[in-house]
Motif scaffolding. Structure first.
Motif, PDB file in Angstrom:
ATOM      1  N   ASN A  29       0.856  -1.195   0.000  1.00 28.17           N
ATOM      2  CA  ASN A  29       0.000   0.000   0.000  1.00 28.17           C
ATOM      3  C   ASN A  29       0.882   1.231   0.000  1.00 28.17           C
ATOM      4  N   GLY A  30       0.559   2.155  -0.875  1.00 32.99           N
ATOM      5  CA  GLY A  30       1.323   3.401  -0.924  1.00 32.99           C
ATOM      6  C   GLY A  30       2.590   3.313  -1.766  1.00 32.99           C
TER       7      GLY A  30
ATOM      8  N   GLY B 289       2.797   3.225  -4.919  1.00 27.24           N
ATOM      9  CA  GLY B 289       2.687   4.100  -6.096  1.00 27.24           C
ATOM     10  C   GLY B 289       1.965   3.478  -7.276  1.00 27.24           C
ATOM     11  N   LYS B 290       1.312   2.339  -7.058  1.00 26.60           N
ATOM     12  CA  LYS B 290       0.650   1.632  -8.172  1.00 26.60           C
ATOM     13  C   LYS B 290      -0.438   2.500  -8.815  1.00 26.60           C
ATOM     14  N   SER B 291      -1.338   3.023  -7.967  1.00 30.59           N
ATOM     15  CA  SER B 291      -2.437   3.845  -8.527  1.00 30.59           C
ATOM     16  C   SER B 291      -1.889   5.087  -9.196  1.00 30.59           C
ATOM     17  N   SER B 292      -0.885   5.703  -8.583  1.00 29.63           N
ATOM     18  CA  SER B 292      -0.311   6.923  -9.163  1.00 29.63           C
ATOM     19  C   SER B 292       0.246   6.634 -10.556  1.00 29.63           C
TER      20      SER B 292
ATOM     21  N   GLU C  21      -6.652  -2.415  -9.058  1.00 29.48           N
ATOM     22  CA  GLU C  21      -7.095  -3.225  -7.913  1.00 29.48           C
ATOM     23  C   GLU C  21      -8.590  -3.506  -7.898  1.00 29.48           C
TER      24      GLU C  21
HETATM   25  N1  LIG Z   1      -3.684  12.829  -5.018  1.00 28.03           N
HETATM   26  C1  LIG Z   1      -2.602  12.679  -4.260  1.00 28.03           C
HETATM   27  N2  LIG Z   1      -1.889  13.755  -3.841  1.00 28.03           N
HETATM   28  C2  LIG Z   1      -0.782  13.606  -3.096  1.00 28.03           C
HETATM   29  N3  LIG Z   1      -0.293  12.414  -2.679  1.00 28.03           N
HETATM   30  C3  LIG Z   1      -0.974  11.308  -3.056  1.00 28.03           C
HETATM   31  C4  LIG Z   1      -2.160  11.385  -3.861  1.00 28.03           C
HETATM   32  N4  LIG Z   1      -2.597  10.119  -4.093  1.00 28.03           N
HETATM   33  C5  LIG Z   1      -1.728   9.308  -3.455  1.00 28.03           C
HETATM   34  N5  LIG Z   1      -0.766  10.009  -2.841  1.00 28.03           N
HETATM   35  C6  LIG Z   1       0.392   9.467  -2.100  1.00 28.03           C
HETATM   36  O1  LIG Z   1       1.246   8.858  -3.064  1.00 28.03           O
HETATM   37  C7  LIG Z   1       1.817   7.653  -2.543  1.00 28.03           C
HETATM   38  C8  LIG Z   1       1.476   6.496  -3.477  1.00 28.03           C
HETATM   39  O2  LIG Z   1       0.076   6.241  -3.394  1.00 28.03           O
HETATM   40  P1  LIG Z   1      -0.694   5.272  -4.408  1.00 28.03           P
HETATM   41  O3  LIG Z   1      -2.155   5.344  -4.091  1.00 28.03           O
HETATM   42  O4  LIG Z   1      -0.248   5.559  -5.779  1.00 28.03           O
HETATM   43  O5  LIG Z   1      -0.098   3.846  -3.966  1.00 28.03           O
HETATM   44  P2  LIG Z   1      -0.686   2.391  -4.182  1.00 28.03           P
HETATM   45  O6  LIG Z   1       0.488   1.504  -4.389  1.00 28.03           O
HETATM   46  O7  LIG Z   1      -1.724   2.403  -5.231  1.00 28.03           O
HETATM   47  O8  LIG Z   1      -1.324   2.092  -2.782  1.00 28.03           O
HETATM   48  P3  LIG Z   1      -2.695   1.313  -2.416  1.00 28.03           P
HETATM   49  O9  LIG Z   1      -2.406  -0.125  -2.659  1.00 28.03           O
HETATM   50  O10 LIG Z   1      -2.871   1.650  -0.976  1.00 28.03           O
HETATM   51  O11 LIG Z   1      -3.775   1.879  -3.286  1.00 28.03           O
HETATM   52  C9  LIG Z   1       1.255   7.488  -1.136  1.00 28.03           C
HETATM   53  O12 LIG Z   1       2.214   8.010  -0.240  1.00 28.03           O
HETATM   54  C10 LIG Z   1       0.001   8.355  -1.147  1.00 28.03           C
HETATM   55  O13 LIG Z   1      -0.253   8.870   0.143  1.00 28.03           O
END
Ligand SMILES: Nc1ncnc2c1ncn2[C@@H]1O[C@H](COP(=O)(O)OP(=O)(O)OP(=O)(O)O)[C@@H](O)[C@H]1O
Length: 238
Positions: free
Chosen positions: A37-38, A40-43, A154
């Motif tokens: 989690n976190g 960066g996958k969604s980003s 996801e």
């Molecule tokens: N819109 C945003 N603005 C600023 N920071 C963000 C934003 N969205 C996510 N983040 C931060 O960017 C980092 C990566 O988040 P992201 O959601 O891309 O990860 P992830 O791997 O998809 O996690 P998860 O499995 O929890 O969804 C995290 O530290 C999150 O807090």
């Protein structure tokens, strides 16, 4: 093909969300994008879909920068995430009517095949559908538009085995038949082992492993879960 060049994405207070100097997604086949989690996958998927702008660097599809060509790219690159862009009080049939009207090259034979194979209730309103039915409907509204890239954030994780199998089998055959790229953010080991051809492992915004699943398993002669642990430990030590 999606290609990342010198990508950096900052979060709040200049924290680093992504730092990826170079990355190419392979096709055909399903690429599993994994990481805690976190990580960066969604980003990364949002940037690849053109809905979030990198702070530095660029992401290309077929040599065209994605974010600045969003109108053209949104037809070719489909992101399926929660908040699935469905209308709560419309049925699958209502959605199909809308999409057939709006989309220029709607492929009716793919639509018919999906209706047959995915068992989507056509008269039930979205608000009464299960999550699995909603994801399958989203696929039904995507594939007949012949996307070149499908990104799933996801959305398969909390579906039952039958739903996941139906979705992955469809994505796999679509990818091999059309050479489209499919990237799935997931941490479900069972799905990765069964359906993924490639994996990309993210840790704290950086890619620490990209490989075909077969070659990495051959190299380590170990379970996929153990391989991920090895890489995560390696990075922690560095
Ligand atoms: N819109 C945003 N603005 C600023 N920071 C963000 C934003 N969205 C996510 N983040 C931060 O960017 C980092 C990566 O988040 P992201 O959601 O891309 O990860 P992830 O791997 O998809 O996690 P998860 O499995 O929890 O969804 C995290 O530290 C999150 O807090």
């Amino acid at each position: 093909m999606i290609e990342v060049k010198n990508l950096v994405l900052f979060g709040k207070n200049e924290s680093l969300r992504l730092k990826i100097p170079e990355l190419k997604f392979h096709s055909p086949g399903i690429t599993a994008l994994i990481g805690h989690n976190g990580a960066g996958k969604s980003s990364l998927l949002r940037i690849a879909a053109g809905i979030e702008k990198p702070s530095i660097g660029e992401v290309f599809f077929s040599d065209k920068e994605i974010y600045n060509h969003y109108e053209e790219m949104k037809e070719k690159i489909h992101l399926l995430s929660w908040g699935l862009e469905l209308y709560r009080n419309l049925s699958a049939n209502d959605h199909l009517k809308l999409f057939r009207n709006v989309c220029k090259n709607w492929n009716y034979s793919i639509e018919n095949e999906l209706l047959k194979d995915l068992a989507i209730p056509t008269h039930k309103k979205v608000e009464r559908m299960s999550r699995g039915e909603q994801v399958r409907l989203r696929l039904l509204l995507s594939l007949p538009r012949s996307p070149r890239v499908i990104l799933l954030d996801e959305v398969t994780n909390d579906l039952d085995t039958d739903s996941r199998r139906a979705i992955f089998k469809k994505l796999d055959s679509y990818s091999f038949e059309t050479d489209a790229q499919v990237v799935v953010a997931t941490n479900m080991i069972e799905d990765i082992e069964r359906y993924a051809t490639d994996i990309i492992l993210l840790q704290k915004g950086e890619v620490i492993l990209q490989s075909s699943l077969d070659s990495i398993k051959e190299k380590y002669n170990s379970s996929f879960e153990e391989i991920v642990r090895i890489y995560e430990r390696k990075e922690a030590v560095v």
